[in-house]
Design a protein around this motif. Structure first.
Motif, PDB file in Angstrom:
ATOM      1  N   THR A   3       0.807  -1.221   0.000  1.00  9.96           N
ATOM      2  CA  THR A   3       0.000   0.000   0.000  1.00  9.96           C
ATOM      3  C   THR A   3       0.838   1.267   0.000  1.00  9.96           C
ATOM      4  O   THR A   3       0.311   2.350  -0.225  1.00  9.96           O
ATOM      5  CB  THR A   3      -0.915   0.044   1.236  1.00  9.96           C
ATOM      6  OG1 THR A   3      -0.108   0.208   2.415  1.00  9.96           O
ATOM      7  CG2 THR A   3      -1.748  -1.214   1.353  1.00  9.96           C
ATOM      8  N   GLY A   4       2.122   1.160   0.311  1.00 11.30           N
ATOM      9  CA  GLY A   4       2.961   2.349   0.417  1.00 11.30           C
ATOM     10  C   GLY A   4       2.862   3.037   1.764  1.00 11.30           C
ATOM     11  O   GLY A   4       3.381   4.139   1.943  1.00 11.30           O
ATOM     12  N   ILE A   5       2.180   2.402   2.722  1.00 10.94           N
ATOM     13  CA  ILE A   5       2.110   2.919   4.092  1.00 10.94           C
ATOM     14  C   ILE A   5       3.160   2.180   4.910  1.00 10.94           C
ATOM     15  O   ILE A   5       3.027   0.987   5.189  1.00 10.94           O
ATOM     16  CB  ILE A   5       0.709   2.729   4.702  1.00 10.94           C
ATOM     17  CG1 ILE A   5      -0.349   3.374   3.811  1.00 10.94           C
ATOM     18  CG2 ILE A   5       0.668   3.312   6.113  1.00 10.94           C
ATOM     19  CD1 ILE A   5      -0.173   4.868   3.597  1.00 10.94           C
ATOM     20  N   ILE A   6       4.215   2.869   5.275  1.00  7.98           N
ATOM     21  CA  ILE A   6       5.389   2.242   5.896  1.00  7.98           C
ATOM     22  C   ILE A   6       5.082   1.793   7.325  1.00  7.98           C
ATOM     23  O   ILE A   6       4.466   2.522   8.110  1.00  7.98           O
ATOM     24  CB  ILE A   6       6.579   3.219   5.886  1.00  7.98           C
ATOM     25  CG1 ILE A   6       6.906   3.640   4.452  1.00  7.98           C
ATOM     26  CG2 ILE A   6       7.798   2.588   6.557  1.00  7.98           C
ATOM     27  CD1 ILE A   6       7.160   2.498   3.497  1.00  7.98           C
ATOM     28  N   GLU A   7       5.515   0.584   7.650  1.00 12.63           N
ATOM     29  CA  GLU A   7       5.262   0.015   8.967  1.00 12.63           C
ATOM     30  C   GLU A   7       6.437   0.176   9.926  1.00 12.63           C
ATOM     31  O   GLU A   7       6.253   0.186  11.143  1.00 12.63           O
ATOM     32  CB  GLU A   7       4.927  -1.472   8.836  1.00 12.63           C
ATOM     33  CG  GLU A   7       3.660  -1.743   8.036  1.00 12.63           C
ATOM     34  CD  GLU A   7       3.398  -3.230   7.901  1.00 12.63           C
ATOM     35  OE1 GLU A   7       2.739  -3.794   8.800  1.00 12.63           O
ATOM     36  OE2 GLU A   7       3.855  -3.830   6.911  1.00 12.63           O
ATOM     37  N   ALA A   8       7.638   0.285   9.387  1.00 15.32           N
ATOM     38  CA  ALA A   8       8.816   0.398  10.250  1.00 15.32           C
ATOM     39  C   ALA A   8      10.002   0.885   9.421  1.00 15.32           C
ATOM     40  O   ALA A   8      10.011   0.780   8.192  1.00 15.32           O
ATOM     41  CB  ALA A   8       9.154  -0.957  10.882  1.00 15.32           C
ATOM     42  N   VAL A   9      10.987   1.426  10.115  1.00 14.15           N
ATOM     43  CA  VAL A   9      12.262   1.781   9.493  1.00 14.15           C
ATOM     44  C   VAL A   9      13.324   0.843  10.042  1.00 14.15           C
ATOM     45  O   VAL A   9      13.502   0.738  11.267  1.00 14.15           O
ATOM     46  CB  VAL A   9      12.655   3.245   9.788  1.00 14.15           C
ATOM     47  CG1 VAL A   9      14.059   3.536   9.267  1.00 14.15           C
ATOM     48  CG2 VAL A   9      11.649   4.206   9.157  1.00 14.15           C
ATOM     49  N   GLY A  79      24.336  -0.143   7.255  1.00 12.71           N
ATOM     50  CA  GLY A  79      23.853   0.972   8.064  1.00 12.71           C
ATOM     51  C   GLY A  79      22.788   1.802   7.374  1.00 12.71           C
ATOM     52  O   GLY A  79      22.113   2.610   8.031  1.00 12.71           O
ATOM     53  N   GLU A  80      22.616   1.619   6.049  1.00 13.79           N
ATOM     54  CA  GLU A  80      21.608   2.370   5.308  1.00 13.79           C
ATOM     55  C   GLU A  80      20.222   2.124   5.892  1.00 13.79           C
ATOM     56  O   GLU A  80      19.806   0.994   6.119  1.00 13.79           O
ATOM     57  CB  GLU A  80      21.607   1.936   3.847  1.00 13.79           C
ATOM     58  CG  GLU A  80      20.679   2.717   2.958  1.00 13.79           C
ATOM     59  CD  GLU A  80      21.329   3.956   2.365  1.00 13.79           C
ATOM     60  OE1 GLU A  80      20.588   4.884   2.017  1.00 13.79           O
ATOM     61  OE2 GLU A  80      22.566   3.973   2.247  1.00 13.79           O
ATOM     62  N   LYS A  81      19.469   3.210   6.152  1.00 16.70           N
ATOM     63  CA  LYS A  81      18.111   3.081   6.663  1.00 16.70           C
ATOM     64  C   LYS A  81      17.170   2.662   5.537  1.00 16.70           C
ATOM     65  O   LYS A  81      17.336   3.077   4.393  1.00 16.70           O
ATOM     66  CB  LYS A  81      17.641   4.398   7.276  1.00 16.70           C
ATOM     67  CG  LYS A  81      18.346   4.780   8.562  1.00 16.70           C
ATOM     68  CD  LYS A  81      17.779   6.070   9.122  1.00 16.70           C
ATOM     69  CE  LYS A  81      18.458   6.474  10.415  1.00 16.70           C
ATOM     70  NZ  LYS A  81      17.906   7.759  10.937  1.00 16.70           N
ATOM     71  N   LEU A  82      16.156   1.852   5.896  1.00 19.62           N
ATOM     72  CA  LEU A  82      15.242   1.295   4.911  1.00 19.62           C
ATOM     73  C   LEU A  82      13.800   1.408   5.381  1.00 19.62           C
ATOM     74  O   LEU A  82      13.483   1.095   6.530  1.00 19.62           O
ATOM     75  CB  LEU A  82      15.556  -0.189   4.669  1.00 19.62           C
ATOM     76  CG  LEU A  82      16.975  -0.542   4.224  1.00 19.62           C
ATOM     77  CD1 LEU A  82      17.185  -2.052   4.346  1.00 19.62           C
ATOM     78  CD2 LEU A  82      17.215  -0.082   2.795  1.00 19.62           C
ATOM     79  N   ASN A  83      12.908   1.845   4.489  1.00 19.82           N
ATOM     80  CA  ASN A  83      11.470   1.806   4.764  1.00 19.82           C
ATOM     81  C   ASN A  83      10.965   0.389   4.532  1.00 19.82           C
ATOM     82  O   ASN A  83      11.247  -0.212   3.493  1.00 19.82           O
ATOM     83  CB  ASN A  83      10.730   2.768   3.840  1.00 19.82           C
ATOM     84  CG  ASN A  83      11.085   4.216   4.107  1.00 19.82           C
ATOM     85  OD1 ASN A  83      11.179   4.636   5.252  1.00 19.82           O
ATOM     86  ND2 ASN A  83      11.293   4.986   3.056  1.00 19.82           N
ATOM     87  N   LEU A  84      10.203  -0.135   5.491  1.00 22.37           N
ATOM     88  CA  LEU A  84       9.753  -1.531   5.419  1.00 22.37           C
ATOM     89  C   LEU A  84       8.230  -1.622   5.486  1.00 22.37           C
ATOM     90  O   LEU A  84       7.585  -0.902   6.248  1.00 22.37           O
ATOM     91  CB  LEU A  84      10.352  -2.341   6.567  1.00 22.37           C
ATOM     92  CG  LEU A  84      11.881  -2.306   6.723  1.00 22.37           C
ATOM     93  CD1 LEU A  84      12.306  -3.109   7.947  1.00 22.37           C
ATOM     94  CD2 LEU A  84      12.564  -2.826   5.469  1.00 22.37           C
ATOM     95  N   GLU A  85       7.681  -2.517   4.659  1.00 22.94           N
ATOM     96  CA  GLU A  85       6.242  -2.807   4.691  1.00 22.94           C
ATOM     97  C   GLU A  85       6.016  -4.257   4.297  1.00 22.94           C
ATOM     98  O   GLU A  85       6.544  -4.713   3.283  1.00 22.94           O
ATOM     99  CB  GLU A  85       5.471  -1.895   3.726  1.00 22.94           C
ATOM    100  CG  GLU A  85       3.965  -2.157   3.727  1.00 22.94           C
ATOM    101  CD  GLU A  85       3.236  -1.487   2.581  1.00 22.94           C
ATOM    102  OE1 GLU A  85       2.015  -1.709   2.480  1.00 22.94           O
ATOM    103  OE2 GLU A  85       3.862  -0.773   1.785  1.00 22.94           O
TER     104      GLU A  85
END
Length: 218
Positions: A3-9, A79-85
């Motif tokens: 959905t593109g609604i991020i659940e965690a980083v 170490g790169e931050k990532l958007n997760l869903e």
């Protein structure tokens, strides 16, 4: 499907690089993995990845050579931050738009500006992808479902509200950064319908005129 609604980083914990592809170990932060099993899909900065292993604080996934070439994974480091869903279920609220996790390419951040409590970004896409980006249309940026507020040629403007900034990696974006983008699927299907060879067209009578009358074109 997402959905593109991020659940965690989360962040990259380890990268195994082969000649072309990579194996990625992701620390998933607050993402609940209790219902995730091997073979499930997780959108990782907008890229649909298949879980090949689970560990105490995250998952492992393989990233193909094509995906590496088309996305930011060709430059990501540990170490790169990532958007997760996680992938949607039949009972998931569709708060964003339908996202496949099949990234089309990258765009460059050309400007960042604070506007009230929100952040405005101007991004530039390739000419090839810009034709799919429309005013008030949907676009996915590093896995985040967003609305396009203005388009000028191959550049477009996005407005990030405080909650989205706080809950995703978008808050860290600066001019010069690259992001993964996935254009709206409807635009791609419409283009294909209009470009199909005459011998493969249906008898539906679909034309530019009928699309315009239906409100799909201006």
């Amino acid at each position: 499907m997402f959905t593109g609604i991020i659940e965690a980083v989360g962040h990259i914990k380890h990268i195994d690089r082969n000649s072309d592809d990579i194996r990625l170990t992701v620390s998933s932060g607050k993402l609940d993995l209790s219902d995730v099993k091997l073979g499930d899909s997780i959108a990782t900065n907008g890229v649909c990845l298949t879980v090949v292993s689970l560990n105490a604080d995250g998952y492992v996934a393989d990233v193909s050579a094509e995906t590496v070439a088309l996305t930011g994974f060709n430059r990501y480091q540990v170490g790169e931050k990532l958007n997760l869903e996680k992938a949607v279920t039949p009972t998931t609220r569709l708060g964003g738009h339908m996202v496949s996790g099949h990234v089309d390419g990258t765009a460059n951040v050309v400007k960042r500006e604070n506007r009230g409590q929100a952040i405005e970004f101007w991004l530039q896409a390739s000419t090839e992808l810009a034709r799919y980006i429309a005013h008030k249309g949907s676009i996915t940026i590093d896995g985040v479902s967003l609305t396009v507020n203005e388009v000028k040629g191959a550049t477009f403007r996005l407005t990030i509200v405080p909650h989205t900034a706080d809950e995703t990696t978008l808050i860290d974006l600066q001019a010069g950064d690259k992001v993964n983008i996935e254009v709206d699927q409807i635009a791609r299907y419409l283009e294909r319908l209009m470009q199909a060879p005459s011998e493969t067209k249906s008898e539906s009578g679909l034309t530019l005129e009928t699309l315009a009358k239906a409100g799909f074109m201006r």
